[in-house]
Motif scaffolding. Structure first.
Motif, PDB file in Angstrom:
ATOM      1  N   VAL A   3       0.748  -1.112  -0.130  1.00 10.74           N
ATOM      2  CA  VAL A   3       0.039  -0.054   0.038  1.00 10.74           C
ATOM      3  C   VAL A   3       0.973   1.388  -0.051  1.00 10.74           C
ATOM      4  N   GLY A   4       0.580   2.291  -0.842  1.00  9.46           N
ATOM      5  CA  GLY A   4       1.219   3.299  -0.924  1.00  9.46           C
ATOM      6  C   GLY A   4       0.158   4.732  -0.866  1.00  9.46           C
ATOM      7  N   ILE A   5       0.661   5.838  -0.128  1.00  9.38           N
ATOM      8  CA  ILE A   5      -0.073   6.889  -0.154  1.00  9.38           C
ATOM      9  C   ILE A   5       0.698   8.057  -0.794  1.00  9.38           C
ATOM     10  N   GLY A   6      -0.234   8.918  -1.542  1.00  3.09           N
ATOM     11  CA  GLY A   6       0.204  10.085  -2.113  1.00  3.09           C
ATOM     12  C   GLY A   6      -0.578  11.166  -1.703  1.00  3.09           C
ATOM     13  N   TYR A   7       0.186  12.480  -1.628  1.00  7.13           N
ATOM     14  CA  TYR A   7      -0.302  13.602  -1.547  1.00  7.13           C
ATOM     15  C   TYR A   7       0.293  14.834  -2.397  1.00  7.13           C
ATOM     16  N   ASP A   8      -0.460  15.716  -2.844  1.00  3.71           N
ATOM     17  CA  ASP A   8      -0.029  16.936  -3.553  1.00  3.71           C
ATOM     18  C   ASP A   8      -0.695  18.119  -3.417  1.00  3.71           C
ATOM     19  N   VAL A   9      -0.263  19.153  -3.577  1.00  6.11           N
ATOM     20  CA  VAL A   9      -0.956  20.421  -3.427  1.00  6.11           C
ATOM     21  C   VAL A   9      -0.156  21.286  -4.362  1.00  6.11           C
ATOM     22  N   HIS A  10      -1.078  22.139  -5.187  1.00  6.06           N
ATOM     23  CA  HIS A  10      -0.712  23.282  -5.970  1.00  6.06           C
ATOM     24  C   HIS A  10      -1.556  24.613  -5.725  1.00  6.06           C
ATOM     25  N   ARG A  11      -0.970  25.627  -5.887  1.00  8.66           N
ATOM     26  CA  ARG A  11      -1.515  26.848  -6.007  1.00  8.66           C
ATOM     27  C   ARG A  11      -2.503  27.239  -7.161  1.00  8.66           C
ATOM     28  N   LEU A  12      -3.712  28.066  -6.974  1.00  8.72           N
ATOM     29  CA  LEU A  12      -4.513  28.318  -8.140  1.00  8.72           C
ATOM     30  C   LEU A  12      -3.922  29.539  -8.615  1.00  8.72           C
ATOM     31  N   VAL A  13      -4.076  29.811  -9.916  1.00 10.18           N
ATOM     32  CA  VAL A  13      -3.343  30.919 -10.346  1.00 10.18           C
ATOM     33  C   VAL A  13      -4.221  31.259 -12.031  1.00 10.18           C
ATOM     34  N   SER A  14      -4.189  32.510 -12.215  1.00 12.68           N
ATOM     35  CA  SER A  14      -4.813  32.883 -13.740  1.00 12.68           C
ATOM     36  C   SER A  14      -3.561  32.461 -14.768  1.00 12.68           C
ATOM     37  N   ASP A  15      -4.178  32.232 -15.890  1.00 12.22           N
ATOM     38  CA  ASP A  15      -3.302  32.259 -17.037  1.00 12.22           C
ATOM     39  C   ASP A  15      -2.630  30.611 -17.088  1.00 12.22           C
ATOM     40  N   ARG A  16      -3.361  29.788 -16.442  1.00 12.06           N
ATOM     41  CA  ARG A  16      -2.995  28.387 -16.363  1.00 12.06           C
ATOM     42  C   ARG A  16      -4.282  27.524 -16.758  1.00 12.06           C
ATOM     43  N   LYS A  17      -4.082  26.141 -17.204  1.00 10.87           N
ATOM     44  CA  LYS A  17      -5.472  25.435 -17.428  1.00 10.87           C
ATOM     45  C   LYS A  17      -5.364  24.757 -16.188  1.00 10.87           C
ATOM     46  N   LEU A  18      -6.725  24.321 -15.871  1.00  9.67           N
ATOM     47  CA  LEU A  18      -7.013  23.452 -14.594  1.00  9.67           C
ATOM     48  C   LEU A  18      -7.067  22.054 -15.168  1.00  9.67           C
ATOM     49  N   ILE A  19      -6.024  20.954 -14.843  1.00 12.99           N
ATOM     50  CA  ILE A  19      -5.929  19.714 -15.293  1.00 12.99           C
ATOM     51  C   ILE A  19      -6.297  18.916 -14.126  1.00 12.99           C
ATOM     52  N   LEU A  20      -7.153  18.170 -14.037  1.00 15.47           N
ATOM     53  CA  LEU A  20      -7.317  16.993 -13.014  1.00 15.47           C
ATOM     54  C   LEU A  20      -7.640  15.807 -13.462  1.00 15.47           C
ATOM     55  N   GLY A  21      -6.720  14.725 -13.067  1.00 18.54           N
ATOM     56  CA  GLY A  21      -6.841  13.478 -13.597  1.00 18.54           C
ATOM     57  C   GLY A  21      -6.668  13.388 -15.022  1.00 18.54           C
ATOM     58  N   GLY A  22      -5.927  14.150 -15.593  1.00 20.88           N
ATOM     59  CA  GLY A  22      -5.644  14.169 -16.979  1.00 20.88           C
ATOM     60  C   GLY A  22      -7.257  14.810 -17.908  1.00 20.88           C
ATOM     61  N   VAL A  23      -7.775  15.359 -17.330  1.00 22.19           N
ATOM     62  CA  VAL A  23      -9.030  15.992 -17.668  1.00 22.19           C
ATOM     63  C   VAL A  23      -9.040  17.530 -17.731  1.00 22.19           C
ATOM     64  N   GLU A  24      -9.169  18.365 -18.915  1.00 21.08           N
ATOM     65  CA  GLU A  24      -9.157  19.895 -18.460  1.00 21.08           C
ATOM     66  C   GLU A  24     -10.578  20.303 -17.924  1.00 21.08           C
ATOM     67  N   ILE A  25     -10.712  20.981 -16.831  1.00 13.47           N
ATOM     68  CA  ILE A  25     -11.547  21.281 -16.224  1.00 13.47           C
ATOM     69  C   ILE A  25     -12.014  22.982 -16.533  1.00 13.47           C
TER      70      ILE A  25
END
Length: 157
Positions: A3-25
């Motif tokens: 079993v492995g655990i993963g964590y990530d956090v990124h700041r929201l900014v303008s002029d960038r695409k929002l990609i989650l799970g390989g999907v553009e939101i």
């Protein structure tokens, strides 16, 4: 079973695409990072690598390497899955949670599951993606960041 655990956090900014799970939101802000900053995929990569005791995403794809700038994180995921298999493990399942105050992610979850499963070469029934808010608490609740957690379960081939 591993079993492995993963964590990530990124700041929201303008002029960038929002990609989650390989999907553009569809959203007016995107995540800041060296690659496409897909926190969900990054958390899953770390969970897979951790379960196989292979280190973390930064070890394999350092943000100091220009080759990974703006890279599609599904490439990282495919590579992590290959590394796990080369070590003699099968991916049994992935469970993940995205924490974002906005936007609402429910309309995108089935597509995220499909993209992640395809990249991992497993079935969609082996990939869980959940979404929740931070109840307006902290940087996530203030709409300044998005966080993801993931757990990967592996078994011997």
């Amino acid at each position: 079973m591993r079993v492995g655990i993963g964590y990530d956090v990124h700041r929201l900014v303008s002029d960038r695409k929002l990609i989650l799970g390989g999907v553009e939101i569809s959203y007016h802000l995107g995540l800041l990072g060296h690659s496409d900053a897909d926190v969900l995929t990054h958390a899953i990569v770390d969970a897979l690598l951790g379960a196989a005791a292979l280190g973390d995403i930064g070890t394999h794809f350092p943000d100091t390497d220009d080759r990974y700038e703006r890279m599609d994180s599904l490439i990282f995921l495919a590579d992590a899955a290959a590394k796990v298999r080369q070590c003699g493990y099968r991916i049994e399942n992935i469970d993940s949670t995205v924490i974002a105050q906005r936007p609402k992610l429910a309309p995108y979850i089935s597509e995220m599951r499909a993209r992640l499963a395809k990249t991992l070469d497993i079935t969609e029934t082996q990939v869980s993606v959940k979404a929740t808010t931070a109840e307006e608490l902290g940087v996530v609740g203030e709409g300044k960041a998005i966080v993801a957690h993931a757990i990967a379960c592996l078994s011997r081939l």
